[in-house]
Design a protein around this motif. Structure first.
Motif, PDB file in Angstrom:
ATOM      1  N   VAL A 104       0.836  -1.198   0.000  1.00 30.63           N
ATOM      2  CA  VAL A 104       0.000   0.000   0.000  1.00 30.63           C
ATOM      3  C   VAL A 104       0.871   1.247   0.000  1.00 30.63           C
ATOM      4  CG1 VAL A 104      -1.646   1.347   1.384  1.00 30.63           C
ATOM      5  CG2 VAL A 104      -2.008  -1.109   1.050  1.00 30.63           C
ATOM      6  N   LEU A 105       1.922   1.264   0.818  1.00 31.25           N
ATOM      7  CA  LEU A 105       2.824   2.417   0.841  1.00 31.25           C
ATOM      8  C   LEU A 105       3.515   2.610  -0.502  1.00 31.25           C
ATOM      9  CD1 LEU A 105       4.502   2.062   4.349  1.00 31.25           C
ATOM     10  CD2 LEU A 105       2.899   3.840   3.618  1.00 31.25           C
ATOM     11  N   GLU A 106       3.882   1.526  -1.166  1.00 32.62           N
ATOM     12  CA  GLU A 106       4.503   1.634  -2.484  1.00 32.62           C
ATOM     13  C   GLU A 106       3.570   2.336  -3.465  1.00 32.62           C
ATOM     14  OE1 GLU A 106       7.506  -2.257  -2.491  1.00 32.62           O
ATOM     15  OE2 GLU A 106       5.418  -2.470  -3.166  1.00 32.62           O
ATOM     16  N   THR A 107       2.275   2.059  -3.346  1.00 32.71           N
ATOM     17  CA  THR A 107       1.294   2.714  -4.210  1.00 32.71           C
ATOM     18  C   THR A 107       1.219   4.204  -3.909  1.00 32.71           C
ATOM     19  OG1 THR A 107       0.006   0.672  -4.309  1.00 32.71           O
ATOM     20  CG2 THR A 107      -1.110   2.701  -4.926  1.00 32.71           C
ATOM     21  N   LEU A 108       1.253   4.573  -2.627  1.00 32.75           N
ATOM     22  CA  LEU A 108       1.203   5.986  -2.257  1.00 32.75           C
ATOM     23  C   LEU A 108       2.453   6.718  -2.727  1.00 32.75           C
ATOM     24  CD1 LEU A 108      -0.249   5.681   1.360  1.00 32.75           C
ATOM     25  CD2 LEU A 108      -1.482   6.273  -0.728  1.00 32.75           C
ATOM     26  N   VAL A 109       3.603   6.078  -2.601  1.00 29.88           N
ATOM     27  CA  VAL A 109       4.853   6.688  -3.076  1.00 29.88           C
ATOM     28  C   VAL A 109       4.810   6.864  -4.587  1.00 29.88           C
ATOM     29  CG1 VAL A 109       7.330   6.278  -3.361  1.00 29.88           C
ATOM     30  CG2 VAL A 109       6.254   5.880  -1.141  1.00 29.88           C
ATOM     31  N   ARG A 110       4.251   5.882  -5.283  1.00 28.87           N
ATOM     32  CA  ARG A 110       4.154   5.982  -6.745  1.00 28.87           C
ATOM     33  C   ARG A 110       3.252   7.141  -7.151  1.00 28.87           C
ATOM     34  NH1 ARG A 110       2.159   1.228 -10.975  1.00 28.87           N
ATOM     35  NH2 ARG A 110       2.621   2.430 -12.862  1.00 28.87           N
ATOM     36  N   ALA A 111       2.115   7.306  -6.455  1.00 34.31           N
ATOM     37  CA  ALA A 111       1.221   8.436  -6.750  1.00 34.31           C
ATOM     38  C   ALA A 111       1.927   9.758  -6.505  1.00 34.31           C
ATOM     39  CB  ALA A 111      -0.044   8.333  -5.907  1.00 34.31           C
ATOM     40  N   ASN A 112       2.707   9.812  -5.436  1.00 37.89           N
ATOM     41  CA  ASN A 112       3.448  11.021  -5.111  1.00 37.89           C
ATOM     42  C   ASN A 112       4.470  11.352  -6.196  1.00 37.89           C
ATOM     43  OD1 ASN A 112       6.293  11.750  -3.439  1.00 37.89           O
ATOM     44  ND2 ASN A 112       4.565  13.098  -3.040  1.00 37.89           N
ATOM     45  N   ARG A 113       5.193  10.360  -6.663  1.00 37.66           N
ATOM     46  CA  ARG A 113       6.293  10.615  -7.592  1.00 37.66           C
ATOM     47  C   ARG A 113       5.832  10.722  -9.041  1.00 37.66           C
ATOM     48  NH1 ARG A 113      10.794   6.630  -4.694  1.00 37.66           N
ATOM     49  NH2 ARG A 113      10.915   7.867  -2.773  1.00 37.66           N
ATOM     50  N   LEU A 130       2.516  11.234 -10.192  1.00 38.46           N
ATOM     51  CA  LEU A 130       1.443  12.199 -10.415  1.00 38.46           C
ATOM     52  C   LEU A 130       1.726  13.547  -9.776  1.00 38.46           C
ATOM     53  CD1 LEU A 130      -1.662   9.877  -9.786  1.00 38.46           C
ATOM     54  CD2 LEU A 130      -0.517  10.372 -11.958  1.00 38.46           C
ATOM     55  N   GLY A 131       2.782  13.628  -8.950  1.00 35.70           N
ATOM     56  CA  GLY A 131       3.082  14.874  -8.261  1.00 35.70           C
ATOM     57  C   GLY A 131       2.101  15.202  -7.153  1.00 35.70           C
ATOM     58  N   THR A 132       1.394  14.188  -6.666  1.00 30.44           N
ATOM     59  CA  THR A 132       0.378  14.383  -5.635  1.00 30.44           C
ATOM     60  C   THR A 132       1.028  14.625  -4.276  1.00 30.44           C
ATOM     61  OG1 THR A 132      -1.079  12.869  -6.828  1.00 30.44           O
ATOM     62  CG2 THR A 132      -1.657  13.353  -4.549  1.00 30.44           C
ATOM     63  N   THR A 133       0.565  15.630  -3.556  1.00 31.65           N
ATOM     64  CA  THR A 133       0.985  15.843  -2.174  1.00 31.65           C
ATOM     65  C   THR A 133       0.339  14.766  -1.321  1.00 31.65           C
ATOM     66  OG1 THR A 133       1.070  18.231  -2.567  1.00 31.65           O
ATOM     67  CG2 THR A 133       1.030  17.500  -0.266  1.00 31.65           C
ATOM     68  N   VAL A 134       1.132  14.052  -0.536  1.00 29.74           N
ATOM     69  CA  VAL A 134       0.624  12.946   0.276  1.00 29.74           C
ATOM     70  C   VAL A 134       0.909  13.224   1.744  1.00 29.74           C
ATOM     71  CG1 VAL A 134       0.747  10.459   0.738  1.00 29.74           C
ATOM     72  CG2 VAL A 134       0.977  11.297  -1.611  1.00 29.74           C
ATOM     73  N   ILE A 135      -0.142  13.171   2.570  1.00 29.25           N
ATOM     74  CA  ILE A 135      -0.007  13.343   4.019  1.00 29.25           C
ATOM     75  C   ILE A 135      -0.550  12.087   4.683  1.00 29.25           C
ATOM     76  CG2 ILE A 135      -0.563  14.754   6.028  1.00 29.25           C
ATOM     77  CD1 ILE A 135      -1.045  17.106   4.164  1.00 29.25           C
ATOM     78  N   ILE A 136       0.295  11.434   5.483  1.00 30.34           N
ATOM     79  CA  ILE A 136      -0.049  10.158   6.097  1.00 30.34           C
ATOM     80  C   ILE A 136       0.003  10.278   7.615  1.00 30.34           C
ATOM     81  CG2 ILE A 136       0.565   7.721   6.323  1.00 30.34           C
ATOM     82  CD1 ILE A 136       2.024   7.953   3.633  1.00 30.34           C
ATOM     83  N   ILE A 137      -1.096   9.936   8.274  1.00 34.14           N
ATOM     84  CA  ILE A 137      -1.105   9.747   9.721  1.00 34.14           C
ATOM     85  C   ILE A 137      -0.796   8.282  10.003  1.00 34.14           C
ATOM     86  CG2 ILE A 137      -2.617   9.523  11.729  1.00 34.14           C
ATOM     87  CD1 ILE A 137      -4.044  11.986  10.921  1.00 34.14           C
ATOM     88  N   THR A 138       0.102   8.040  10.942  1.00 35.18           N
ATOM     89  CA  THR A 138       0.406   6.668  11.319  1.00 35.18           C
ATOM     90  C   THR A 138       0.947   6.631  12.743  1.00 35.18           C
ATOM     91  OG1 THR A 138       1.683   4.691  10.749  1.00 35.18           O
ATOM     92  CG2 THR A 138       2.734   6.816  10.341  1.00 35.18           C
ATOM     93  N   HIS A 139       0.774   5.474  13.392  1.00 35.01           N
ATOM     94  CA  HIS A 139       1.432   5.229  14.672  1.00 35.01           C
ATOM     95  C   HIS A 139       2.731   4.451  14.465  1.00 35.01           C
ATOM     96  CE1 HIS A 139      -2.574   6.190  16.412  1.00 35.01           C
ATOM     97  NE2 HIS A 139      -1.842   6.610  17.423  1.00 35.01           N
ATOM     98  N   ASN A 140       2.999   4.047  13.228  1.00 31.91           N
ATOM     99  CA  ASN A 140       4.177   3.255  12.911  1.00 31.91           C
ATOM    100  C   ASN A 140       5.352   4.191  12.631  1.00 31.91           C
ATOM    101  OD1 ASN A 140       6.161   1.633  11.727  1.00 31.91           O
ATOM    102  ND2 ASN A 140       4.654   0.276  10.791  1.00 31.91           N
ATOM    103  N   VAL A 141       6.252   4.306  13.577  1.00 32.34           N
ATOM    104  CA  VAL A 141       7.370   5.256  13.460  1.00 32.34           C
ATOM    105  C   VAL A 141       8.217   4.965  12.228  1.00 32.34           C
ATOM    106  CG1 VAL A 141       9.465   6.100  14.591  1.00 32.34           C
ATOM    107  CG2 VAL A 141       7.409   5.655  15.947  1.00 32.34           C
ATOM    108  N   GLY A 142       8.356   3.688  11.861  1.00 34.94           N
ATOM    109  CA  GLY A 142       9.187   3.320  10.732  1.00 34.94           C
ATOM    110  C   GLY A 142       8.742   3.926   9.420  1.00 34.94           C
ATOM    111  N   ILE A 143       7.434   4.180   9.266  1.00 37.76           N
ATOM    112  CA  ILE A 143       6.906   4.719   8.016  1.00 37.76           C
ATOM    113  C   ILE A 143       7.441   6.124   7.757  1.00 37.76           C
ATOM    114  CG2 ILE A 143       4.760   5.487   6.885  1.00 37.76           C
ATOM    115  CD1 ILE A 143       3.398   3.037   8.080  1.00 37.76           C
ATOM    116  N   GLY A 144       7.821   6.831   8.810  1.00 36.88           N
ATOM    117  CA  GLY A 144       8.359   8.171   8.640  1.00 36.88           C
ATOM    118  C   GLY A 144       9.580   8.224   7.738  1.00 36.88           C
ATOM    119  N   ALA A 145      10.275   7.108   7.591  1.00 34.92           N
ATOM    120  CA  ALA A 145      11.510   7.101   6.799  1.00 34.92           C
ATOM    121  C   ALA A 145      11.255   7.238   5.303  1.00 34.92           C
ATOM    122  CB  ALA A 145      12.293   5.820   7.079  1.00 34.92           C
TER     123      ALA A 145
END
Length: 245
Positions: free
Chosen positions: A189-198, A200-215
């Motif tokens: 799922v994150l790979e899909t969000l990164v692909r949309a960001n890169r 399509l140039g879409t601004t992506v804002i993600i709320i998460t409790h998973n600290v690792g995703i911040g990387a």
């Protein structure tokens, strides 16, 4: 004191700019201050992660920037347009034209196929991509005619991502999009969000409790007690597959 917003990449221009955002919820005589004077500047095309404990203000801010809620005080701009003070019909038009939402739970209609669920958005968007194209983008082109009950949880979430991406929104707002998923499915799922960001140039804002995703983000906003307590900048974001889950 809130962290200062100047760390955004100003060369891209601002997607969102907030000044002194406060949100107070009132129940009878009880007041809860969910946001305490937040300033922020989110660059267009930025990948941003919001971290912090429950009740720290993350979801409140996401709802305000997405036009689902309004601040009690302060001003908010999307690009050059001030959202603060918009009428309800104007706010509805803003959401429809500019914002894609992805939540922890998929909110798919059980009686519709994956393709038909995506078409719900493409039918009302101004410049949508083809529903099948959106499903191909998330790796589900071969599942277009399957119903939600015939899909795994991760596949259903990727259909929800395809539905959000299909209208080519300026911004994707994601509230715990991997919260109900195992690590391998969450990474897809994150790979899909990164692909949309890169792509399509879409601004992506993600709320998460998973600290690792911040990387994977350009920047991480750390929330505490209704404020942005700290901003962490990643000069070299990693790929989702490299995350320590």
């Amino acid at each position: 004191m809130s962290a200062r917003p100047e760390a955004a990449d100003q060369s891209r221009g601002s997607a969102f700019r907030g000044e002194g955002l406060r949100k107070i919820y009132r129940t009878g005589e009880t007041e809860v201050e969910a946001l305490r004077g937040v300033d922020l500047d989110v660059a267009q095309g930025e990948m941003l992660v919001l971290l912090g404990p429950s009740g720290s203000g993350k979801s409140t801010l996401l709802n305000i920037v997405g036009g689902l809620d309004r601040p009690t005080e302060g001003r908010l701009f999307y690009r050059e347009t001030e959202l603060t003070g918009m009428k309800e019909d104007e706010m509805t038009r803003f959401r429809r034209q500019n914002v894609g939402f992805i939540f922890q739970f998929y909110n798919l209609i059980p009686s519709l196929t994956a393709e038909e669920n995506v078409q719900l958005v493409t039918d009302i968007a101004a410049d949508p991509m083809d529903a099948r194209e959106a499903l191909e983008m998330v790796g589900l082109g071969d599942r277009a005619h399957h119903y939600p009950a015939q899909l795994s949880g991760g596949e259903q979430q990727r259909v929800a991502v395809a539905r959000a991406v299909a209208k080519r929104p300026g911004v994707l707002l994601c509230d715990e999009p991997t919260g109900a998923l195992d690590s391998q499915t969450g990474i897809r799922v994150l790979e899909t969000l990164v692909r949309a960001n890169r792509e399509l140039g879409t601004t992506v804002i993600i709320i998460t409790h998973n600290v690792g995703i911040g990387a994977v983000a350009d920047r991480v906003f750390h929330f505490l007690d209704g404020q942005i307590a700290r901003i962490e900048k990643n000069d070299h974001p990693i790929q989702p597959v490299e995350i320590t889950w």
